[in-house]
Motif scaffolding. Structure first.
Motif, PDB file in Angstrom:
ATOM      1  N   VAL A 112       0.835  -1.205   0.000  1.00  0.00           N
ATOM      2  CA  VAL A 112       0.000   0.000   0.000  1.00  0.00           C
ATOM      3  C   VAL A 112       0.867   1.251   0.000  1.00  0.00           C
ATOM      4  CG1 VAL A 112      -1.696   1.328   1.310  1.00  0.00           C
ATOM      5  CG2 VAL A 112      -1.940  -1.154   1.107  1.00  0.00           C
ATOM      6  N   THR A 113       1.928   1.241   0.815  1.00  0.00           N
ATOM      7  CA  THR A 113       2.831   2.396   0.853  1.00  0.00           C
ATOM      8  C   THR A 113       3.476   2.629  -0.515  1.00  0.00           C
ATOM      9  OG1 THR A 113       3.321   1.955   3.186  1.00  0.00           O
ATOM     10  CG2 THR A 113       4.830   3.410   1.995  1.00  0.00           C
ATOM     11  N   GLY A 114       3.937   1.535  -1.123  1.00  0.00           N
ATOM     12  CA  GLY A 114       4.540   1.646  -2.451  1.00  0.00           C
ATOM     13  C   GLY A 114       3.561   2.134  -3.498  1.00  0.00           C
ATOM     14  N   SER A 115       2.300   1.690  -3.416  1.00  0.00           N
ATOM     15  CA  SER A 115       1.297   2.114  -4.398  1.00  0.00           C
ATOM     16  C   SER A 115       0.983   3.604  -4.260  1.00  0.00           C
ATOM     17  CB  SER A 115       0.010   1.288  -4.227  1.00  0.00           C
ATOM     18  OG  SER A 115      -0.626   1.571  -3.001  1.00  0.00           O
ATOM     19  N   VAL A 116       0.931   4.107  -3.035  1.00  0.00           N
ATOM     20  CA  VAL A 116       0.680   5.534  -2.817  1.00  0.00           C
ATOM     21  C   VAL A 116       1.830   6.365  -3.368  1.00  0.00           C
ATOM     22  CG1 VAL A 116       0.422   7.335  -1.059  1.00  0.00           C
ATOM     23  CG2 VAL A 116      -0.823   5.178  -0.826  1.00  0.00           C
ATOM     24  N   ILE A 117       3.061   5.922  -3.103  1.00  0.00           N
ATOM     25  CA  ILE A 117       4.235   6.636  -3.624  1.00  0.00           C
ATOM     26  C   ILE A 117       4.231   6.624  -5.149  1.00  0.00           C
ATOM     27  CG2 ILE A 117       6.761   6.600  -3.776  1.00  0.00           C
ATOM     28  CD1 ILE A 117       6.790   5.500  -0.917  1.00  0.00           C
ATOM     29  N   LEU A 118       3.918   5.463  -5.736  1.00  0.00           N
ATOM     30  CA  LEU A 118       3.876   5.348  -7.196  1.00  0.00           C
ATOM     31  C   LEU A 118       2.833   6.280  -7.795  1.00  0.00           C
ATOM     32  CD1 LEU A 118       4.736   3.950  -9.821  1.00  0.00           C
ATOM     33  CD2 LEU A 118       3.048   2.155  -9.326  1.00  0.00           C
ATOM     34  N   ALA A 119       1.642   6.333  -7.198  1.00  0.00           N
ATOM     35  CA  ALA A 119       0.585   7.222  -7.703  1.00  0.00           C
ATOM     36  C   ALA A 119       1.014   8.684  -7.636  1.00  0.00           C
ATOM     37  CB  ALA A 119      -0.700   7.003  -6.900  1.00  0.00           C
ATOM     38  N   CYS A 120       1.698   9.061  -6.560  1.00  0.00           N
ATOM     39  CA  CYS A 120       2.161  10.453  -6.413  1.00  0.00           C
ATOM     40  C   CYS A 120       3.235  10.789  -7.439  1.00  0.00           C
ATOM     41  CB  CYS A 120       2.686  10.689  -4.999  1.00  0.00           C
ATOM     42  SG  CYS A 120       1.401  10.652  -3.723  1.00  0.00           S
ATOM     43  N   VAL A 121       4.134   9.848  -7.708  1.00  0.00           N
ATOM     44  CA  VAL A 121       5.186  10.073  -8.704  1.00  0.00           C
ATOM     45  C   VAL A 121       4.569  10.277 -10.088  1.00  0.00           C
ATOM     46  CG1 VAL A 121       7.120   8.997  -9.930  1.00  0.00           C
ATOM     47  CG2 VAL A 121       6.986   8.844  -7.439  1.00  0.00           C
ATOM     48  N   ILE A 122       3.615   9.414 -10.460  1.00  0.00           N
ATOM     49  CA  ILE A 122       2.964   9.538 -11.765  1.00  0.00           C
ATOM     50  C   ILE A 122       2.149  10.825 -11.838  1.00  0.00           C
ATOM     51  CG2 ILE A 122       1.298   8.475 -13.339  1.00  0.00           C
ATOM     52  CD1 ILE A 122       2.112   5.773 -12.229  1.00  0.00           C
ATOM     53  N   LEU A 123       1.531  11.215 -10.728  1.00  0.00           N
ATOM     54  CA  LEU A 123       0.741  12.445 -10.680  1.00  0.00           C
ATOM     55  C   LEU A 123       1.544  13.655 -11.138  1.00  0.00           C
ATOM     56  CD1 LEU A 123      -1.390  14.540  -9.725  1.00  0.00           C
ATOM     57  CD2 LEU A 123      -0.621  14.115  -7.389  1.00  0.00           C
ATOM     58  N   PHE A 124       2.777  13.773 -10.668  1.00  0.00           N
ATOM     59  CA  PHE A 124       3.594  14.945 -10.985  1.00  0.00           C
ATOM     60  C   PHE A 124       4.457  14.749 -12.228  1.00  0.00           C
ATOM     61  CE2 PHE A 124       2.748  15.471  -6.408  1.00  0.00           C
ATOM     62  CZ  PHE A 124       2.162  16.727  -6.451  1.00  0.00           C
ATOM     63  N   PHE A 125       4.314  13.608 -12.894  1.00  0.00           N
ATOM     64  CA  PHE A 125       5.026  13.376 -14.152  1.00  0.00           C
ATOM     65  C   PHE A 125       4.157  13.874 -15.305  1.00  0.00           C
ATOM     66  CE2 PHE A 125       6.364  10.848 -17.809  1.00  0.00           C
ATOM     67  CZ  PHE A 125       7.733  11.018 -17.755  1.00  0.00           C
ATOM     68  N   ASP A 126       4.781  14.464 -16.298  1.00  0.00           N
ATOM     69  CA  ASP A 126       4.048  14.979 -17.457  1.00  0.00           C
ATOM     70  C   ASP A 126       3.651  13.805 -18.359  1.00  0.00           C
ATOM     71  OD1 ASP A 126       2.963  16.301 -19.583  1.00  0.00           O
ATOM     72  OD2 ASP A 126       4.654  17.653 -19.912  1.00  0.00           O
ATOM     73  N   TYR A 127       2.397  13.403 -18.278  1.00  0.00           N
ATOM     74  CA  TYR A 127       1.911  12.235 -19.016  1.00  0.00           C
ATOM     75  C   TYR A 127       2.069  12.395 -20.523  1.00  0.00           C
ATOM     76  CZ  TYR A 127      -2.240  14.867 -20.416  1.00  0.00           C
ATOM     77  OH  TYR A 127      -3.084  15.795 -20.980  1.00  0.00           O
ATOM     78  N   ARG A 128       2.144  13.624 -21.034  1.00  0.00           N
ATOM     79  CA  ARG A 128       2.216  13.846 -22.481  1.00  0.00           C
ATOM     80  C   ARG A 128       3.485  13.287 -23.104  1.00  0.00           C
ATOM     81  NH1 ARG A 128       1.414  20.170 -22.129  1.00  0.00           N
ATOM     82  NH2 ARG A 128       2.703  19.720 -20.315  1.00  0.00           N
TER      83      ARG A 128
END
Length: 424
Positions: A112-128
């Protein structure tokens, strides 16, 4: 005030570097147009520039307003619900296992901790930045699926691959990258309905070879939703889908003669589990008994009828939730999932970037399918298959996949105002 000084002061209030670039270009165009009009009226160059700047208003007011309007935003509602559901699932697992296997609890905490960190990293990454890699992602994922055929590790007949000896994963692990692949390919000028059909058939066949019904179903639903929401011709999509569906049904009917007795029994057990109470119908009857005995308030303090087998903490976690928290608790969890589905659909409607819309639509399809199938089979409304309930089921793979989905949705929302301003 000179126009360059005006623009510098406005920009000083804008925190987003990307937004600052487009705002400066937009204001410069407005100033140039206003200056040109004033020069035509007889003003000198310097007078026209100074008057145009003065007519724009206070640079501090403009800067603050533009910063508030165009800065990247986080959908705190969806983010908060993502964190809340992750914490709820973790707390439930800890409560059920607090007197049992402490190592499993530790593993779930790490997941769960790893999944939250992963979601936050992707959030601030430019998906484009993923858009141009669609065809590359698709090729790589097909090669990975092909590698599953050579795996010597089988779980319930489905091959798995070990990642650095730490994690054993099945073919569903490639689903997030296929999401990126299809989102990118559907923006390509080379894409058409017939090419999309060929690519889907080839990749779906590789999924089926891995003997993973869950991955095949989720992948098919994801592609269907994304293709339908794309700019491809809707009439051709319907015709092609009808042809594919007819072909699949025909092949299924032809293969009926090769289906073994125990496979027929599994199909009939869903309809009449009482006739197969000692074999394939046993689990249906067990789930029905636990749901029926749950009551409105559940058995939070007395969990004797739950054996906490692997299935009860993964595929049938909703039955465990219902028995533990009662029908009232299960209804509340279901409503929270429904709200998350609705929120993702709302984000899809507000996003203007075609690539971003594809990512949100694919994430919506995968998440909604997981919730619907997992709860449906737990309630006896759908046949049993191995589908995890997001945030609630035990396991690192499910947590990481859903973290990728929510991270991408939040990333698209984070950039939506920048994309809109760029198009303007």
């Amino acid at each position: 005030m000179r126009s360059n000084h005006f623009l510098d002061e406005v920009s000083s209030y804008i925190r987003s570097k990307e937004a600052k670039k487009y705002i400066e270009a937009e204001l410069k165009a407005h100033l140039h147009q206003a200056k040109t009009e004033l020069v035509k009226k007889g003003y000198t160059e310097d007078e026209a520039e100074e008057l145009a700047v003065r007519n724009m208003g206070s640079p501090s007011d403009i800067g603050l307003r533009m910063d508030k309007l165009h800065r990247p935003k986080i959908d705190w509602k969806l983010m908060s619900m993502f964190l809340f559901m992750s914490a709820t699932g973790l707390f439930l697992f800890w409560f059920l296992f607090k007197d049992g296997n402490s190592f499993s609890v530790l593993k779930q905490v790490c997941s769960v901790t790893g999944s939250v960190i992963l979601a936050c990293v992707i959030l601030f990454f430019d998906y484009r930045k993923f858009q141009r890699w669609g065809w590359v992602f698709f090729t790589i994922e097909c090669l990975i699926l092909f590698q599953f055929q050579f795996s010597n590790v089988l779980v319930n007949g489905s091959p798995r691959i070990n990642i650095m000896g730490l994690l054993s994963v099945d073919s569903i692990v490639v689903l997030p990258l296929f999401l990126l692949a299809w989102a990118g390919m559907l923006q390509s000028k080379k894409m058409n309905v017939y090419l999309a059909a060929i690519l889907y058939v080839c990749s779906a066949f590789l999924f089926m070879v891995t003997v993973n019904l869950q991955a095949t179903v989720l992948y098919s639903l994801m592609v269907a939703v994304m293709v339908w929401k794309s700019s491809l011709n809707k009439r051709k999509i319907l015709i092609t889908a009808a042809v594919l569906l007819t072909t699949c049904v025909s092949l299924l009917l032809i293969s009926l003669k090769d289906i073994r007795a125990y496979q027929f029994e599994r199909l009939f057990a869903f309809v009449t589990p009482e006739k197969f109470s000692e074999t394939s119908g046993y689990m249906y009857l067990k789930l029905e008994k636990l749901i029926g005995d749950a009551g409105w308030i559940g058995h939070f303090g007395s969990l004797g009828k739950i054996d906490f087998s692997n299935e009860m903490m993964t595929d049938f976690i909703f039955v465990t939730i219902t028995y533990t928290l009662g029908w009232a608790g299960a209804l509340l969890i279901g409503l929270l999932f429904l709200w998350m589905i609705w929120r993702i659909s709302r984000i899809f409607q507000t996003v203007k970037d075609p690539f971003g819309k594809m990512l949100v639509s694919g994430s919506f399809a995968i998440f909604t399918a997981q919730v619907t199938v997992s709860i449906g089979m737990s309630l006896g409304l759908l046949p049993i298959m191995s589908v995890s309930l997001p945030f609630m089921s035990y396991g690192a793979l499910s947590a990481m996949i859903n973290a990728c989905l929510f991270g991408l949705v939040l990333s698209v929302y984070h950039k939506k105002n920048i994309i809109l301003m760029k198009k303007i």
